[in-house]
Design an enzyme around this catalytic site. Structure first.
Site, PDB file in Angstrom:
ATOM      1  N   LYS A 281       0.844  -1.205   0.000  1.00 59.44           N
ATOM      2  CA  LYS A 281       0.000   0.000   0.000  1.00 59.44           C
ATOM      3  C   LYS A 281       0.875   1.248   0.000  1.00 59.44           C
ATOM      4  O   LYS A 281       1.998   1.203   0.493  1.00 59.44           O
ATOM      5  CB  LYS A 281      -0.851   0.031   1.281  1.00 59.44           C
ATOM      6  CG  LYS A 281      -1.975  -0.975   1.353  1.00 59.44           C
ATOM      7  CD  LYS A 281      -2.744  -0.829   2.669  1.00 59.44           C
ATOM      8  CE  LYS A 281      -3.836  -1.858   2.803  1.00 59.44           C
ATOM      9  NZ  LYS A 281      -4.948  -1.701   1.844  1.00 59.44           N
ATOM     10  N   ARG A 355     -10.240 -11.514   2.049  1.00 54.12           N
ATOM     11  CA  ARG A 355     -11.082 -12.570   1.464  1.00 54.12           C
ATOM     12  C   ARG A 355     -10.375 -13.930   1.487  1.00 54.12           C
ATOM     13  O   ARG A 355     -11.019 -14.971   1.515  1.00 54.12           O
ATOM     14  CB  ARG A 355     -11.498 -12.152   0.045  1.00 54.12           C
ATOM     15  CG  ARG A 355     -10.356 -11.877  -0.888  1.00 54.12           C
ATOM     16  CD  ARG A 355     -10.762 -11.075  -2.118  1.00 54.12           C
ATOM     17  NE  ARG A 355     -10.934  -9.646  -1.837  1.00 54.12           N
ATOM     18  CZ  ARG A 355     -11.328  -8.757  -2.738  1.00 54.12           C
ATOM     19  NH1 ARG A 355     -11.591  -9.134  -3.987  1.00 54.12           N
ATOM     20  NH2 ARG A 355     -11.452  -7.495  -2.417  1.00 54.12           N
TER      21      ARG A 355
HETATM   22  N1  BES Z   1      -8.008  -3.849   4.534  1.00 50.14           N
HETATM   23  C1  BES Z   1      -8.202  -3.439   3.201  1.00 50.14           C
HETATM   24  C2  BES Z   1      -9.516  -2.684   3.000  1.00 50.14           C
HETATM   25  C3  BES Z   1      -9.594  -1.299   3.579  1.00 50.14           C
HETATM   26  C4  BES Z   1      -9.111  -0.218   2.867  1.00 50.14           C
HETATM   27  C5  BES Z   1     -10.213  -1.086   4.775  1.00 50.14           C
HETATM   28  C6  BES Z   1      -9.222   1.054   3.403  1.00 50.14           C
HETATM   29  C7  BES Z   1     -10.334   0.184   5.288  1.00 50.14           C
HETATM   30  C8  BES Z   1      -9.840   1.258   4.611  1.00 50.14           C
HETATM   31  C9  BES Z   1      -8.219  -4.643   2.263  1.00 50.14           C
HETATM   32  O1  BES Z   1      -7.416  -5.698   2.642  1.00 50.14           O
HETATM   33  C10 BES Z   1      -7.736  -4.150   0.926  1.00 50.14           C
HETATM   34  O2  BES Z   1      -6.630  -3.721   0.856  1.00 50.14           O
HETATM   35  N2  BES Z   1      -8.606  -4.210  -0.058  1.00 50.14           N
HETATM   36  C11 BES Z   1      -8.301  -3.724  -1.357  1.00 50.14           C
HETATM   37  C12 BES Z   1      -8.845  -4.723  -2.366  1.00 50.14           C
HETATM   38  C13 BES Z   1      -8.383  -4.474  -3.782  1.00 50.14           C
HETATM   39  C14 BES Z   1      -6.909  -4.757  -3.893  1.00 50.14           C
HETATM   40  C15 BES Z   1      -9.185  -5.358  -4.687  1.00 50.14           C
HETATM   41  C16 BES Z   1      -8.968  -2.356  -1.545  1.00 50.14           C
HETATM   42  O3  BES Z   1     -10.084  -2.171  -1.080  1.00 50.14           O
HETATM   43  O4  BES Z   1      -8.333  -1.496  -2.121  1.00 50.14           O
HETATM   44 ZN    ZN Z   2      -5.395  -5.484   1.996  1.00 49.95          ZN
END
Ligand code: BES
Ligand code: ZN
Ligand code: ZN
Length: 503
Positions: A281, A355
């Site tokens: 990230k 997931r």
């Molecule tokens: N933990 C994150 C989701 C998240 C993002 C929660 C911001 C709270 C605030 C999750 O594991 C994630 O990174 N999801 C990605 C999925 C994508 C790569 C398909 C997302 O939502 O960007």
């Molecule tokens: Zn994630």
């Protein structure tokens, strides 16, 4: 500094240091709606209303120090909001407003006039329960890591006495007890969420669950890395490989009904820190990913509450816990894993890890042949864009189940919104060289495609719903005054407690 709070119910005292009276705003008549109070108190409030210093609106207060009326030293009026719109939420906000005033005025507690809270309400026991929940929830503060080298002062105890016209009934006493149990469990989950990643690893999370369950009817079992691998939890095992912290799988079982009754399963994402893994990230805001275990924390809190309330249900809480880090053994984009139910998954983006750890847990939950499965996860950034931080997105194709969830959420005064989940979304999650892919081919409807992925691990005939709390899991105080300004909310614990009772 955090305070202890004691709440009791009794017959209304006629003297004390501070008397609190709640007043609603009667918009139609431009007057205050007040309970039966003395002429002197009524005049004080009405004059404030006329001069527009106090209208009975949400978050409004009117404080008279050293007023010495009716043998009370101080008098505090607190607004409830529009008289026609008083609900569990506004009662909680009023409690939070009162507490913040009591703290800022350095009072030691207060006598609360119960009739001012229950006026115009259908169910006075539920009114008291909501109010006390608001009081105890708004007192929560995560300060255990502050001032470590100072001698810890003993926290002050603020004493609140809710005074009724008659001796309080057994039902009112029960409402108070319920409120105490539920808020204690919700505050416990918030603490797990607020603890930073280095203080809340998968193994610490598991220990917290074990310790908290002591003295309750909960049976807690914790699987280590070797057991997780042996049990073919390919998703959880794979995500954990990039970290030096070992994963855990936490199983909490509660038997409050005969063994013949099917259990209700709650599954929560316990990702104790999510940096994205190899698909790392951006650094801005990454610290918030310590909250990525809030789904798991809230399942632990809900299970504790169900057990402490002694509900007549069978319930199972499941929390896959892991870090998501980019160590040398981490999942690489394109890697394929085999999940507990035998389905193969291509990991195209290692940041879509929630997931993956949930896939095994949902398959395992299905093996228990439960009456229903509810999973809760900070799953997608997309749900924040769609719903903001007030409504939790709920995904299910089962309309009957959705209506149960809506009822439970209404009773718990938590906000949910039904989101789409369709064959289109499932289609988007098909793999190229495996059964499934962990991300969709396009960027659209990211929360629905994530839900569609999860659905592939739940056995067809089991009622199932997925709760995405990425928007509501923390930092929701701008909308809800009884949640911390910055920090975990413990959202959906109360809804889950209500839901458990519907099976
Ligand atoms: N933990 C994150 C989701 C998240 C993002 C929660 C911001 C709270 C605030 C999750 O594991 C994630 O990174 N999801 C990605 C999925 C994508 C790569 C398909 C997302 O939502 O960007
Ligand atoms: Zn994630
Ligand atoms: Zn995550």
């Amino acid at each position: 500094m955090s305070h202890n709070i004691s709440v009791s119910v009794s017959k209304q005292a006629n003297s004390g240091s501070t008397l609190v009276i709640f007043a609603a705003k009667n918009t139609a008549k431009s007057t205050l709606q007040l309970p039966k109070i003395s002429k002197e108190l009524n005049t004080l409030a009405q004059e404030a209303q006329k001069s527009e210093t106090f209208q009975g609106g949400k978050k409004e207060t009117l404080f008279f120090r050293s007023a010495n009326i009716e043998d009370f030293t101080n008098i505090l009026f607190v607004g409830l909001g529009d008289s026609k719109e008083i609900d569990g939420d506004s009662l909680k906000i009023a409690a939070a407003t009162m507490l913040s005033k009591v703290k800022s005025e350095k009072l030691t507690g207060a006598n609360i006039m119960a009739s001012s809270l229950t006026q115009g309400q259908k169910n006075s026991d539920l009114t008291i329960q909501s109010f006390v929940e608001g009081l105890l929830l708004s007192n929560y503060e995560y300060d255990e890591l502050k001032n470590q080298n100072k001698k810890k002062e003993k926290p002050k105890t603020l004493k609140f006495e809710i005074g009724f016209d008659q001796t309080p009934s057994a039902n009112v006493k029960k409402a108070l007890k319920n409120a105490e149990i539920i808020s204690e469990c919700q505050n416990f989950s918030r603490r797990l969420g607020d603890a930073p990643g280095n203080y809340m690893t998968p193994s610490i999370l598991a220990k917290e669950a074990v310790n908290a369950a002591k003295g309750t009817k909960l049976k807690v079992t914790v699987w280590d890395k070797a057991k997780i691998k042996k049990e073919r939890f390919g998703g959880l095992y794979g995500v954990s490989k990039g970290s030096s912290e070992d994963p855990r799988f936490i199983i909490m079982e509660y038997k409050g009904a005969p063994a013949s009754k099917k259990p209700v399963c709650f599954v929560g994402k316990g990702l104790t820190f999510d940096c994205g893994g190899i698909s790392i990230k951006p650094s801005a805001g990454m610290e918030e990913m310590k909250y990525d275990m809030c789904g798991g924390a809230n399942v632990i809190g809900a299970m504790l509450a169900i057990a402490k309330l002694g509900l007549k249900v069978n319930a199972i809480g499941l929390v896959p816990a892991s870090e998501n880090m980019p160590g040398p053994a981490a999942n690489k984009p394109g890697d394929v894993y085999v999940a507990r139910n035998g389905k193969t998954v291509e990991v195209f983006n290692t940041d879509a890890e929630g997931r993956l750890i949930l896939s095994d847990a949902l398959a395992y939950a299905s093996e228990k042949k439960p009456a229903a499965i509810f999973d809760i996860a900070t799953l997608t950034g997309a749900i924040l864009i769609a719903l903001g931080n007030q409504y939790t997105g709920v995904f299910t194709r089962d309309k009957k189940l959705m209506s149960k969830i809506q009822d439970a959420a209404d009773e718990a005064c938590e906000k949910v919104w039904s989101m789409p989940l369709d064959d289109f979304h499932v289609e988007d999650m098909k793999g190229t060289h495996a059964d499934l892919c962990n991300i969709s081919g396009n960027r659209l409807a990211g929360s629905s495609t994530a839900a569609a992925f999860l659905e592939q691990f739940v056995e067809k005939d089991i009622p199932w719903a997925h709760f995405d709390i990425a928007g509501t899991g923390w930092n929701v105080n701008n909308r809800f005054a009884y949640h911390p300004k910055k920090g975990a909310s413990g959202i959906m614990i109360r809804t889950f407690v209500e839901l458990a009772q519907k099976f």
